[in-house]
Design a protein around this motif. Sequence first.
Motif, PDB file in Angstrom:
ATOM      1  N   ALA A 190      10.059 -25.239  64.133  1.00  0.00           N
ATOM      2  CA  ALA A 190      11.294 -24.761  63.526  1.00  0.00           C
ATOM      3  C   ALA A 190      11.202 -24.720  62.004  1.00  0.00           C
ATOM      4  O   ALA A 190      11.906 -23.949  61.347  1.00  0.00           O
ATOM      5  CB  ALA A 190      12.469 -25.635  63.952  1.00  0.00           C
ATOM      6  N   VAL A 216       9.407 -21.092  61.381  1.00  0.00           N
ATOM      7  CA  VAL A 216      10.054 -19.817  61.719  1.00  0.00           C
ATOM      8  C   VAL A 216      11.567 -19.959  61.626  1.00  0.00           C
ATOM      9  O   VAL A 216      12.092 -21.062  61.700  1.00  0.00           O
ATOM     10  CB  VAL A 216       9.700 -19.365  63.152  1.00  0.00           C
ATOM     11  N   ASP A 217      12.230 -18.844  61.474  1.00  0.00           N
ATOM     12  CA  ASP A 217      13.692 -18.875  61.419  1.00  0.00           C
ATOM     13  C   ASP A 217      14.292 -18.163  62.619  1.00  0.00           C
ATOM     14  O   ASP A 217      15.234 -17.378  62.512  1.00  0.00           O
ATOM     15  CB  ASP A 217      14.174 -18.274  60.099  1.00  0.00           C
ATOM     16  N   PRO A 239      16.483 -27.726  60.860  1.00  0.00           N
ATOM     17  CA  PRO A 239      17.553 -27.034  61.575  1.00  0.00           C
ATOM     18  C   PRO A 239      16.977 -25.878  62.381  1.00  0.00           C
ATOM     19  O   PRO A 239      15.900 -25.366  62.085  1.00  0.00           O
ATOM     20  CB  PRO A 239      18.468 -26.533  60.465  1.00  0.00           C
TER      21      PRO A 239
HETATM   22 MG    MG Z   1      13.632 -22.770  61.467  1.00  0.00          MG
END
Ligand code: MG
Lengths: 210, 210, 210, 210, 210, 210, 210, 210
Positions: H143, H146-147, H178
């Motif tokens: 996480a 990458v978004d 997040p």
């Molecule tokens: Mg992320």
Amino acid sequence: LRKHFPEIVYAPGKTEGELRKIVHSFLARDLPLMITRLDPERAEGLLREFPGLRYHERARILTRERPPEGRGLVAVISAGTADLPVAEEARVAAEYFGNRVRTFYDVGVAGIHRLWAVREELLSARALIVVAGMEGALPGVVAGLVDRPVIAVPTSVGYGASFGGLAALLTMLNTCAPGVAVVNIDNGVGAAYFASIINHLVEEENGQKG
Amino acid sequence: LRKHFPEIVYAPGKTEGELRKIVHSFLARDLPLMITRLDPERAEGLLREFPGLRYHERARILTRERPPEGRGLVAVISAGTADLPVAEEARVAAEYFGNRVRTFYDVGVAGIHRLWAVREELLSARALIVVAGMEGALPGVVAGLVDRPVIAVPTSVGYGASFGGLAALLTMLNTCAPGVAVVNIDNGVGAAYFASIINHLVEEENGQKG
Amino acid sequence: LRKHFPEIVYAPGKTEGELRKIVHSFLARDLPLMITRLDPERAEGLLREFPGLRYHERARILTRERPPEGRGLVAVISAGTADLPVAEEARVAAEYFGNRVRTFYDVGVAGIHRLWAVREELLSARALIVVAGMEGALPGVVAGLVDRPVIAVPTSVGYGASFGGLAALLTMLNTCAPGVAVVNIDNGVGAAYFASIINHLVEEENGQKG
Amino acid sequence: LRKHFPEIVYAPGKTEGELRKIVHSFLARDLPLMITRLDPERAEGLLREFPGLRYHERARILTRERPPEGRGLVAVISAGTADLPVAEEARVAAEYFGNRVRTFYDVGVAGIHRLWAVREELLSARALIVVAGMEGALPGVVAGLVDRPVIAVPTSVGYGASFGGLAALLTMLNTCAPGVAVVNIDNGVGAAYFASIINHLVEEENGQKG
Amino acid sequence: LRKHFPEIVYAPGKTEGELRKIVHSFLARDLPLMITRLDPERAEGLLREFPGLRYHERARILTRERPPEGRGLVAVISAGTADLPVAEEARVAAEYFGNRVRTFYDVGVAGIHRLWAVREELLSARALIVVAGMEGALPGVVAGLVDRPVIAVPTSVGYGASFGGLAALLTMLNTCAPGVAVVNIDNGVGAAYFASIINHLVEEENGQKG
Amino acid sequence: LRKHFPEIVYAPGKTEGELRKIVHSFLARDLPLMITRLDPERAEGLLREFPGLRYHERARILTRERPPEGRGLVAVISAGTADLPVAEEARVAAEYFGNRVRTFYDVGVAGIHRLWAVREELLSARALIVVAGMEGALPGVVAGLVDRPVIAVPTSVGYGASFGGLAALLTMLNTCAPGVAVVNIDNGVGAAYFASIINHLVEEENGQKG
Amino acid sequence: LRKHFPEIVYAPGKTEGELRKIVHSFLARDLPLMITRLDPERAEGLLREFPGLRYHERARILTRERPPEGRGLVAVISAGTADLPVAEEARVAAEYFGNRVRTFYDVGVAGIHRLWAVREELLSARALIVVAGMEGALPGVVAGLVDRPVIAVPTSVGYGASFGGLAALLTMLNTCAPGVAVVNIDNGVGAAYFASIINHLVEEENGQKG
Amino acid sequence: LRKHFPEIVYAPGKTEGELRKIVHSFLARDLPLMITRLDPERAEGLLREFPGLRYHERARILTRERPPEGRGLVAVISAGTADLPVAEEARVAAEYFGNRVRTFYDVGVAGIHRLWAVREELLSARALIVVAGMEGALPGVVAGLVDRPVIAVPTSVGYGASFGGLAALLTMLNTCAPGVAVVNIDNGVGAAYFASIINHLVEEENGQKG
Ligand SMILES: [Mg+2]
Ligand SMILES: Nc1ncnc2c1ncn2[C@@H]1O[C@H](COP(=O)(O)O)[C@@H](O)[C@H]1O
Ligand SMILES: Nc1ncnc2c1ncn2[C@@H]1O[C@H](COP(=O)(O)O)[C@@H](O)[C@H]1O
Ligand SMILES: Nc1ncnc2c1ncn2[C@@H]1O[C@H](COP(=O)(O)O)[C@@H](O)[C@H]1O
Ligand SMILES: Nc1ncnc2c1ncn2[C@@H]1O[C@H](COP(=O)(O)O)[C@@H](O)[C@H]1O
Ligand SMILES: [Mg+2]
Ligand SMILES: [Mg+2]
Ligand SMILES: [Mg+2]
Ligand SMILES: [Mg+2]
Ligand SMILES: [Mg+2]
Ligand SMILES: [Mg+2]
Ligand SMILES: [Mg+2]
């Protein structure tokens, strides 16, 4: 002391010989008989020796014979196949204790419309036994629909974070809907007994009045 | 839907302003009112503003006025001083819900003779709320003495391995005596509600018959 | 790397001085600013020093200013007063991340008819954040009604066997309704972020196509 | 150092060969011998090879021969069939350690009158080993009846929220009745050893005086 | 029933008024008095009102006066400063119950030579109360050195993975050294009571013989 | 990256075919080979196919051949028979990683004199792997005797409140003796690896200097 | 026995008077002094009385004076502000024990590139103390990058399902990367001590050789 | 209601007869079919009776036939052999739900360079299912790279303090990165379903626009 209901024999921890002796003594005294948590193998042995008995496979209960038609309705509610052993344990036991039983076996919270559809029918029960594993949310939702005692039975069905029924148990204890009380994980018999006490109480007080 | 019993307002998480608004609206509509888990400080503020109210200090409950004399006996049983806040929460709530209540407040299992002495009196209750912290053994023993529904309330009273009421909760769920169902730790109100449903059921079915 | 969304500042563990320095640096660079889990006392100090800021009291969040109107609807759903701090944290954060938000704040499972009534409206959301404490059953029921991603947020609200949100967390992880994923207890911001990623993904892919 | 009592051999984790070697060496030195937690299959192999031994099936203990009649009474108390393996482990071990033992095997708290009936007889014991699974309430009730050391043994018997004996263990640790100390779940041998130390202490100090 | 030892008053959960009434009534009947778990503030109030009393600060116990010199030695053993409140609770209570007490307060397992040095002196005790927090290994090591009853008291002292005394409790329950039994976390009074029963038993049986 | 030590193959979860392929590829490249947690049945199959291998039964490890004599002493310490599988896993792995190993396999805390007797010999080790189940007190006591790194390995050996090694793990984490660090329950290999890093570090820095 | 390192005084549970006496006695004997877990209020009192001392606020440690420049590098690594108190406890203690320390305080796993960037610099440390709360994944990732001993310190920082550091602790114990050993939650001092033993060992063996 | 995706049949708790009836009815209505958690023995029986079916051995899933090529990429990421059953359950289910799937099966955090190497490729996925047992750190690291939505699946793979997947579950819930949401331990199907909802949402909104 505890005179209202016939005895319950709990099979685990008893040897084959002890079980045989118990069955023999109950039959000799012509007493009602219910042996719970009995695995199929041991049941088979007893059925061979005592032909009049009946084994309820999914409920894993051995009883003597069909109980007489009961009085006062108890509902047994559950969500799906996996919880059936516990739901059936509750049903067979409730009938053994002299209640009339109606089952609602496919009404999980993930498809709330099915529960909604039977809402009116639930109202005719004096007590509702609600059996649920995994998330265990069903009793709280049922209690929001009826104003009768809801006896919640968590089951050990599930995997991962269900932790052998702990998740369902905690859900039921924490329900926001008042009118729910909880028995031990998988304790279908205990729920049936509790429902029977309530049902019996109504009969008894009705009798005193009538 | 849930029509039989008046509302319960749960104080924690509500601001002073929200509570004031709630009290005002209940009084304006002349509805029965019970606010639970209310700390003395906030209670004092509301009492000053709304003089007709009454604060039950040990139960931490605010009610409007004395409820009318109830019908059908509910027993509230506990062992000692430390469990009194929860036992009193159950008592006040049960009276609020229209039950007649009798309390037995000094009958722990460590001095079993005191419980034994009141055994006959317990039999007159339609439902028994048994409140216990620490080891939580009282409900099982009571259930062995009477054949009425025992609603067990574990309390968070204790220290060390009581783990905030977990020990008492587990004891009650595992009791060998049938006839016990359990509500959440410290949930005196929930036990009172459950007892009320049972009591109400008897009244209702009696009424239909009579 | 993480370019799509503006930064989040987590207040606990930071000294007053550190927070002041952070605010100053964000304002100096004219960056969006959101400080979470900020207690009212410390918020007040910052508001006095930096007049343009805004403190969302129930959400315990400090932001710079009203964010621009977002695109793509995110629903925030909860049951009652006690869960509002977490639900509001999710709402404020989701708006900060550029989503349009609609709240449904009184739809608990104990009164299932209220949820049923808004069922159609829920369908217009791209993602649903469902906040629940105590039993935590709401996300599973919502997921049974819609076929959109349900992001479940357990809260630490409750008492007794809620064990600081553990009960709600387990319920959500064990839900039978597919379409639910769970974030940490009380993690309203995390849920908002996750919903925002989904919403952003739709916008982005739409953009590429259109 | 630890000279008062003969050795205990704990079978789990030992290979067949190691057990055989141990038995041989004890017999060669003409020492008392007790092997605990020995499954029937492995016991059978040893019995075949060493004919003088004796296997206590329910206790799962192998001993050399009947121990000489002991001095000073130790009581072993339990509630029902399921706890018998642990109660018997305690009894066999206590006899091996040179105590006189009397058993009370059907006195659970759910039928408190049976315990009440033997109350006087319990008073003749120097130490009381109380074995209980599930709710584990028996030791606390016994301790309320006698003023002798009560050694509580929780058992792993139960299901659901008994969590392998944890529920009974917590109950016993939290008992309100003073005079209870607890050993590990299923540790019948440990309880017997502790009772033996007490009994031996009395004998020893009596001897010094007499 | 429980006649051998004077009463114990447990302060938590009692109001100031209730405590004052209790003290008054004990003094009026000239009974021995011990109030445990009493915080310094409330103790001060009682001392002002009833000048004959004595407050044991570290033990948080209020007693009436110095107890008469006891008979039969009880040892209280602990490792360091942090466990002193519980060790002192055990000491003061054991003296109140009529035992002679000797303390060994700096003999932790991390410096095993200090324990080794007092090994002979430990042998003169009839029962040994061993108090330990954090890892809780001390009772097992002591039990390996002496063949007298070791009563283990885990304390809630520690941090992190000590989980409020759980770590110490589990260590003590799992000790490989036979001759250890355990009371609740921080339960110094319970350990003292248990030691007293053992000591009293020796006295009583000696008396009968002599 | 991780160049110092040869690879470790973890058997659980791998199919027979996958294991065979791995062995083949290691032999083809003439690499050192160690397969851990390999049950006897699968080991036998591999031994039949690849005759040069060696199976360490108690350690449940398959290696290629005897490793060359290592440099720098590592001690492996444990209390009794039941912990041997984990202690042996540590020993075999430590030898595989190029350490010289000395074992001390009968020095439990319940008989502290045996540990005391070997105290001087322990001081020659560069790192000490201390393996203990049940109460897990051994590492703390060892760390009090030596000022070398003690790597504590809790084992899942035990029953009842040992909770699969949790009790021993907590004991070790809470030890008051500084100089202890802990690896996962039953992780003999991990402890051996950690000891090897320390040993290697000394060799390396010595080499740079010398 | 434990001669290599100066003493550590643990403040919790000690009275003001006891602390004052300890400081006085250390100064009188001109010994190095480190008091850990000392709250600012009590530190201030001691600083007023003993002017030569120094209070490390974030580490909550009181020391006598700057320690002499140490030898052999120890790295202290952590992810963010919230873990600083524990990281600083480790740093101050490691310097007190005579190590040279370098800190890497903003290299969490959520932004793995920052850790990647300092990878080469980490290799110069003899031991790495890695401090992490919440998910606790940092030590495993660091251990994958270097082949030096990684001492993992879980912190109690976090909320919700972090359960006071339990989540981070379990992560660290279960790491797949070999070369990690774990100390108690928040135990920065223990990690520093362990690193110091390793560092000292290298010095000592180097000395013997050189 | 839940119309987007074909049904999932959960095998545990169903009898052979029930499964056969379900397969028959699905084939008769020509519906897509997926039976999960089906052991090889029962699968074999069904394959014999219904020849058109296909059993995915590692995934333990029975499907009717190869699903049509899906649209929109879902990535399934895991670290090693042991997690493959769950990763494969996710892959097979995701394909069944109409997604295109790409797997990354050897990218654990202990060798972070392998994950780093595929970083760009991960960016093409609409949702990422990250499967990890033991420490469970992988989802948080992904996480951070990458978004896109990361759906974390803890597995029950591990031993010791992994507690059946609890350690991995807690790690994932506590991740600092997040963009992570979590499903139940071993719930590959649930993760696939959640990814499918997201993927479907993009398709649907694209369709409405295009
Ligand atoms: Mg992320
Ligand atoms: N002491 C209590 N314990 C548990 N539930 C309560 C309690 N008091 C009120 N409730 C429940 O909480 C609900 C009220 O919540 P609210 O609408 O937030 O005031 C009611 O439906 C009650 O059933
Ligand atoms: N059933 C039992 N439960 C607990 N501890 C036991 C038991 N049987 C033997 N022991 C202890 O285990 C030790 C024997 O271990 P070992 O030398 O491996 O046979 C003895 O010192 C006993 O105190
Ligand atoms: N912060 C700390 N965390 C863990 N152990 C500590 C800490 N500080 C001191 N200690 C240990 O506690 C002991 C000191 O205890 P005391 O004699 O009560 O001051 C020392 O032997 C240290 O090893
Ligand atoms: N492997 C699985 N894990 C979790 N839930 C599942 C799984 N397979 C099926 N389900 C759910 O279980 C339900 C099917 O239950 P049943 O009707 O008893 O077959 C479906 O609605 C699925 O959502
Ligand atoms: Mg209701
Ligand atoms: Mg009854
Ligand atoms: Mg859905
Ligand atoms: Mg007694
Ligand atoms: Mg001993
Ligand atoms: Mg040391
Ligand atoms: Mg490494």
